[in-house]
Design a protein around this motif. Structure first.
Motif, PDB file in Angstrom:
ATOM      1  N   GLU A  97       7.012   2.647  11.576  1.00  0.00           N
ATOM      2  CA  GLU A  97       5.777   2.252  10.889  1.00  0.00           C
ATOM      3  C   GLU A  97       5.618   0.733  10.893  1.00  0.00           C
ATOM      4  N   ARG A  98       6.734   0.025  10.755  1.00  0.00           N
ATOM      5  CA  ARG A  98       6.686  -1.438  10.785  1.00  0.00           C
ATOM      6  C   ARG A  98       6.241  -1.934  12.164  1.00  0.00           C
ATOM      7  N   GLU A  99       6.760  -1.302  13.208  1.00  0.00           N
ATOM      8  CA  GLU A  99       6.357  -1.675  14.571  1.00  0.00           C
ATOM      9  C   GLU A  99       4.888  -1.345  14.820  1.00  0.00           C
ATOM     10  N   GLU A 100       4.413  -0.260  14.220  1.00  0.00           N
ATOM     11  CA  GLU A 100       3.006   0.093  14.384  1.00  0.00           C
ATOM     12  C   GLU A 100       2.095  -0.959  13.747  1.00  0.00           C
ATOM     13  N   ILE A 101       2.479  -1.465  12.585  1.00  0.00           N
ATOM     14  CA  ILE A 101       1.681  -2.503  11.924  1.00  0.00           C
ATOM     15  C   ILE A 101       1.656  -3.768  12.779  1.00  0.00           C
ATOM     16  N   LYS A 102       2.775  -4.109  13.377  1.00  0.00           N
ATOM     17  CA  LYS A 102       2.810  -5.265  14.278  1.00  0.00           C
ATOM     18  C   LYS A 102       1.875  -5.046  15.465  1.00  0.00           C
ATOM     19  N   ALA A 103       1.860  -3.819  15.972  1.00  0.00           N
ATOM     20  CA  ALA A 103       0.974  -3.508  17.101  1.00  0.00           C
ATOM     21  C   ALA A 103      -0.492  -3.631  16.695  1.00  0.00           C
ATOM     22  N   TRP A 104      -0.819  -3.209  15.480  1.00  0.00           N
ATOM     23  CA  TRP A 104      -2.199  -3.352  14.996  1.00  0.00           C
ATOM     24  C   TRP A 104      -2.585  -4.831  14.904  1.00  0.00           C
ATOM     25  N   ALA A 105      -1.663  -5.663  14.471  1.00  0.00           N
ATOM     26  CA  ALA A 105      -1.936  -7.102  14.380  1.00  0.00           C
ATOM     27  C   ALA A 105      -2.194  -7.698  15.762  1.00  0.00           C
ATOM     28  N   ALA A 106      -1.346  -7.326  16.721  1.00  0.00           N
ATOM     29  CA  ALA A 106      -1.529  -7.836  18.086  1.00  0.00           C
ATOM     30  C   ALA A 106      -2.814  -7.312  18.706  1.00  0.00           C
ATOM     31  N   ALA A 107      -3.124  -6.029  18.472  1.00  0.00           N
ATOM     32  CA  ALA A 107      -4.345  -5.442  19.028  1.00  0.00           C
ATOM     33  C   ALA A 107      -5.589  -6.098  18.443  1.00  0.00           C
ATOM     34  N   THR A 108      -5.557  -6.420  17.165  1.00  0.00           N
ATOM     35  CA  THR A 108      -6.705  -7.076  16.533  1.00  0.00           C
ATOM     36  C   THR A 108      -6.967  -8.430  17.164  1.00  0.00           C
ATOM     37  N   ASP A 109      -5.909  -9.173  17.451  1.00  0.00           N
ATOM     38  CA  ASP A 109      -6.074 -10.464  18.126  1.00  0.00           C
ATOM     39  C   ASP A 109      -6.687 -10.274  19.513  1.00  0.00           C
ATOM     40  N   ASN A 110      -6.213  -9.265  20.238  1.00  0.00           N
ATOM     41  CA  ASN A 110      -6.731  -9.015  21.583  1.00  0.00           C
ATOM     42  C   ASN A 110      -8.222  -8.661  21.553  1.00  0.00           C
ATOM     43  N   VAL A 111      -8.606  -7.787  20.628  1.00  0.00           N
ATOM     44  CA  VAL A 111     -10.008  -7.369  20.537  1.00  0.00           C
ATOM     45  C   VAL A 111     -10.895  -8.554  20.176  1.00  0.00           C
ATOM     46  N   GLY A 112     -10.458  -9.336  19.202  1.00  0.00           N
ATOM     47  CA  GLY A 112     -11.251 -10.484  18.794  1.00  0.00           C
ATOM     48  C   GLY A 112     -11.455 -11.492  19.904  1.00  0.00           C
ATOM     49  N   LEU A 113     -10.395 -11.783  20.650  1.00  0.00           N
ATOM     50  CA  LEU A 113     -10.501 -12.749  21.742  1.00  0.00           C
ATOM     51  C   LEU A 113     -11.326 -12.199  22.895  1.00  0.00           C
TER      52      LEU A 113
ATOM     53  N   GLN B   5       0.809  -1.222   0.000  1.00  0.00           N
ATOM     54  CA  GLN B   5       0.000   0.000   0.000  1.00  0.00           C
ATOM     55  C   GLN B   5       0.839   1.267   0.000  1.00  0.00           C
ATOM     56  N   ALA B   6       1.880   1.286   0.848  1.00  0.00           N
ATOM     57  CA  ALA B   6       2.600   2.544   1.093  1.00  0.00           C
ATOM     58  C   ALA B   6       4.062   2.501   0.694  1.00  0.00           C
ATOM     59  N   GLY B   7       4.548   1.411   0.114  1.00  0.00           N
ATOM     60  CA  GLY B   7       5.951   1.324  -0.237  1.00  0.00           C
ATOM     61  C   GLY B   7       6.798   0.904   0.953  1.00  0.00           C
ATOM     62  N   GLN B   8       8.083   1.176   0.880  1.00  0.00           N
ATOM     63  CA  GLN B   8       8.999   0.788   1.943  1.00  0.00           C
ATOM     64  C   GLN B   8       8.638   1.482   3.256  1.00  0.00           C
ATOM     65  N   LEU B   9       8.549   0.705   4.331  1.00  0.00           N
ATOM     66  CA  LEU B   9       8.147   1.237   5.628  1.00  0.00           C
ATOM     67  C   LEU B   9       9.351   1.610   6.473  1.00  0.00           C
ATOM     68  N   ARG B  10       9.202   2.670   7.264  1.00  0.00           N
ATOM     69  CA  ARG B  10      10.201   2.969   8.272  1.00  0.00           C
ATOM     70  C   ARG B  10      10.058   1.979   9.426  1.00  0.00           C
ATOM     71  N   GLU B  11      11.063   1.951  10.297  1.00  0.00           N
ATOM     72  CA  GLU B  11      11.032   0.989  11.398  1.00  0.00           C
ATOM     73  C   GLU B  11       9.874   1.260  12.353  1.00  0.00           C
TER      74      GLU B  11
END
Length: 225
Positions: free
Chosen positions: A142-158, A134-140
């Motif tokens: 931004e990469r950590e933020e995407i990981k946080a979104w993935a973890a948060a999504t799991d938490n909300v779903g559970l 979507q956005a091209g090469q990510l900064r570090e």
């Protein structure tokens, strides 16, 4: 009062950002010594807890399996898969995972997915690959933020999906607490009323993921020549 040193070690260890497992281990050892236990008794207590808490054993089984899968290119294959999918975005993928996580938790399958089993080896790498598309090469950061979104999504779903299942500890806890105040409810009633909450959580977090997609699209537009 000396046994309270274990609490001080936990607080200090977390403030200094030491490894959580090492902090807890050191706290347990100090607490045992302060309570007058000899080293063999402390070791026996660890062994007893390890043997009785079966989920501890499962963790030690899952970790090497995840490590082997990653060593043989699991994340690279996940990235390749998402790169071949047209229209795949971080928000759409995580929304799909959120729905799947809620559905599994609603029928009691809370351990099927999770941070060590799916988020770390699969969900986070796929989300990163989608973000790069979507956005091209990510900064570090931004990469950590995407990981946080993935973890948060799991938490909300559970968190908002498991209360729909009748035989879950949280339902029994709510039932017991309400009975202390003279309110008698059946677990089925609590389970049914957890459904609107789960739907609301899905809509709210889904909207946040939609906004994330919009932000990534804007970043790509701003960086385009």
């Amino acid at each position: 009062m000396m046994v309270l040193l274990g609490i001080a070690i936990i607080v200090a260890g977390f403030l200094l950002r030491f490894h959580p497992l090492l902090v807890i281990l050191a706290s347990a050892i100090v607490t045992g010594l302060a309570a007058g236990l000899d080293p063999l008794a402390i070791l026996a207590a660890f062994g007893k807890a390890f043997n009785e808490a079966r989920y501890v054993s499962i963790i030690w089984i899952v970790l090497p399996v995840v490590g082997l899968l990653e060593a043989h290119g699991l994340q690279e294959r996940a990235r390749g898969l998402i790169a071949k999918m047209r229209g795949a975005t971080v928000g759409r993928f995580l929304t799909f995972y959120l729905i799947l996580r809620q559905m599994l938790a609603a029928v009691g399958l809370t351990s099927v997915a999770g941070h060590p089993q799916t988020v770390r080896p699969l969900v986070a790498p796929i989300a990163e690959a989608a973000a790069e598309t979507q956005a091209g090469q990510l900064r570090e950061d931004e990469r950590e933020e995407i990981k946080a979104w993935a973890a948060a999504t799991d938490n909300v779903g559970l968190f908002f999906g498991e209360d729909i299942f009748l035989a879950i500890g949280s339902i029994l806890l709510i039932k017991g607490l309400l009975e202390q105040y003279g309110i008698s409810l059946e677990p089925l009633q609590l389970s049914v009323w957890a459904i609107p909450t789960a739907i609301a959580a899905l809509l709210i977090h889904g909207f946040r993921l939609w906004r994330l997609d919009k932000r990534l699209a804007r970043i790509r537009a701003e960086g385009a020549p």
